[in-house]
Design an enzyme around this catalytic site. Structure first.
Site, PDB file in Angstrom:
ATOM      1  N   GLY A 178      -0.723 -14.631   1.138  1.00 53.36           N
ATOM      2  CA  GLY A 178       0.225 -15.250   2.069  1.00 53.36           C
ATOM      3  C   GLY A 178       1.680 -14.987   1.730  1.00 53.36           C
ATOM      4  O   GLY A 178       2.574 -15.511   2.380  1.00 53.36           O
ATOM      5  N   SER A 179       1.936 -14.118   0.714  1.00 51.62           N
ATOM      6  CA  SER A 179       3.336 -13.915   0.319  1.00 51.62           C
ATOM      7  C   SER A 179       4.124 -13.162   1.407  1.00 51.62           C
ATOM      8  O   SER A 179       5.321 -13.391   1.571  1.00 51.62           O
ATOM      9  CB  SER A 179       3.409 -13.159  -1.010  1.00 51.62           C
ATOM     10  N   LYS A 225     -17.573 -14.881  16.235  1.00 53.54           N
ATOM     11  CA  LYS A 225     -18.076 -15.422  17.509  1.00 53.54           C
ATOM     12  C   LYS A 225     -17.834 -14.409  18.620  1.00 53.54           C
ATOM     13  O   LYS A 225     -17.050 -13.472  18.457  1.00 53.54           O
ATOM     14  CB  LYS A 225     -17.363 -16.732  17.821  1.00 53.54           C
ATOM     15  N   ARG A 282      -8.528  -5.725   9.733  1.00 51.50           N
ATOM     16  CA  ARG A 282      -9.450  -5.266  10.768  1.00 51.50           C
ATOM     17  C   ARG A 282      -8.717  -4.352  11.743  1.00 51.50           C
ATOM     18  O   ARG A 282      -7.499  -4.291  11.740  1.00 51.50           O
ATOM     19  CB  ARG A 282      -9.993  -6.469  11.550  1.00 51.50           C
ATOM     20  N   HIS A 290       2.268  -1.323   4.990  1.00 49.62           N
ATOM     21  CA  HIS A 290       1.230  -0.765   4.122  1.00 49.62           C
ATOM     22  C   HIS A 290       1.851  -0.537   2.740  1.00 49.62           C
ATOM     23  O   HIS A 290       2.963  -0.003   2.638  1.00 49.62           O
ATOM     24  CB  HIS A 290       0.721   0.558   4.707  1.00 49.62           C
TER      25      HIS A 290
HETATM   26  C1  GRF Z   1       0.693  -6.883   1.430  1.00 51.05           C
HETATM   27  O1  GRF Z   1       0.792  -6.329   0.159  1.00 51.05           O
HETATM   28  C2  GRF Z   1       0.836  -5.795   2.465  1.00 51.05           C
HETATM   29  O2  GRF Z   1       1.245  -4.605   1.929  1.00 51.05           O
HETATM   30  C3  GRF Z   1      -0.525  -5.604   3.024  1.00 51.05           C
HETATM   31  O3  GRF Z   1      -1.200  -6.792   2.831  1.00 51.05           O
HETATM   32  C4  GRF Z   1      -0.683  -7.440   1.690  1.00 51.05           C
HETATM   33  C5  GRF Z   1      -0.689  -8.904   1.983  1.00 51.05           C
HETATM   34  O4  GRF Z   1      -0.327  -9.618   0.837  1.00 51.05           O
HETATM   35  N1  GRF Z   1      -0.477  -5.199   4.398  1.00 51.05           N
HETATM   36  P1  GRF Z   1      -0.074 -11.174   0.920  1.00 51.05           P
HETATM   37  O5  GRF Z   1      -1.401 -11.824   1.238  1.00 51.05           O
HETATM   38  O6  GRF Z   1       0.877 -11.429   2.018  1.00 51.05           O
HETATM   39  O7  GRF Z   1       0.482 -11.595  -0.393  1.00 51.05           O
END
Ligand code: GRF
Length: 210
Positions: A15-16, A65, A91, A109
């Site tokens: 969730g960061s 679902k 997904r 990414h």
């Molecule tokens: C991030 O590192 C991003 O690069 C990728 O998903 C990760 C999510 O990390 N798309 P977090 O759960 O938000 O910490």
């Protein structure tokens, strides 16, 4: 005011990224914007917990679902987002949603695409592959979402030197620092209408003062 919706999937996200985007809307890094809702796929995800902690509006749309695409689209439509940010959504986005929100869905990414991307390349898998290959730079890529994995047009990339990284975790930590800057910056450019898409090429209009 730009309305931002955030999509996450699975139970493993920290969730960061969503917290960073929500903070960036509040502290002026993304002026005139707000996170209007977070949509997850499973309520036990730590990322969903983080979203609730910072008082974001949270919904769960389960892909297990029937009619996932229709339900996701309907939830998104109810939020009336100007932009949809993926923040750990692993997904494929359903075709119906892609059609309705063309060039309005973005992702970050944790590598320099088109290297180290594609199905299965997420989280620590990416940094392990980068480390094992021995590349000297990595970074992050903010890109539009299309029907493939990590294949949409690239909006912005930030490079980090990983010459001295001693482990995949060190690579990941350096890349995460870059993500914290790059994602809000790309969202700011999108929300201020400075991004033009021409096929695969994305052009950023210079601001008058730049
Ligand atoms: C991030 O590192 C991003 O690069 C990728 O998903 C990760 C999510 O990390 N798309 P977090 O759960 O938000 O910490």
């Amino acid at each position: 005011m730009s309305r931002i919706a955030i999509l996450i999937s699975g139970a493993h996200g920290r969730g960061s990224t969503l917290v960073n985007l929500a903070q960036a809307c509040k502290d002026g890094r993304i002026p005139g914007s707000e996170v209007v809702g977070v949509i997850g796929t499973i309520s036990s995800s730590p990322a969903i917990g983080r979203a609730k902690e910072i008082s974001l509006s949270v919904s769960i749309v389960s892909p297990l679902k029937e009619n996932y695409a229709e339900r996701l689209l309907s939830k998104l439509n109810s939020l009336k987002p100007d932009l949809i940010c993926l923040a750990g959504y692993m997904r494929r986005i359903p075709e119906q949603v892609l059609t309705e929100y063309r060039h309005k869905i973005v992702n970050i990414h944790p590598a320099l695409l088109p290297s180290f991307g594609g199905q299965g390349m997420y989280g620590s898998n990416v940094h392990q592959a980068v480390f094992d290959y021995g590349v000297k730079v990595s970074g992050c890529t903010v890109h539009f979402i299309d029907s493939g994995y990590d294949t949409g047009p690239i909006i912005l990339q930030q490079v980090v030197s990983i010459d001295d990284a001693k482990s995949p975790d060190e690579v990941g930590a350096k890349v995460l620092e870059a993500e914290r800057i790059a994602y809000p910056e790309a969202v700011r450019l999108l929300c201020t209408g400075r991004v033009r898409v021409d096929g695969r090429r994305v052009e950023i209009e210079k601001a008058e003062e730049e």
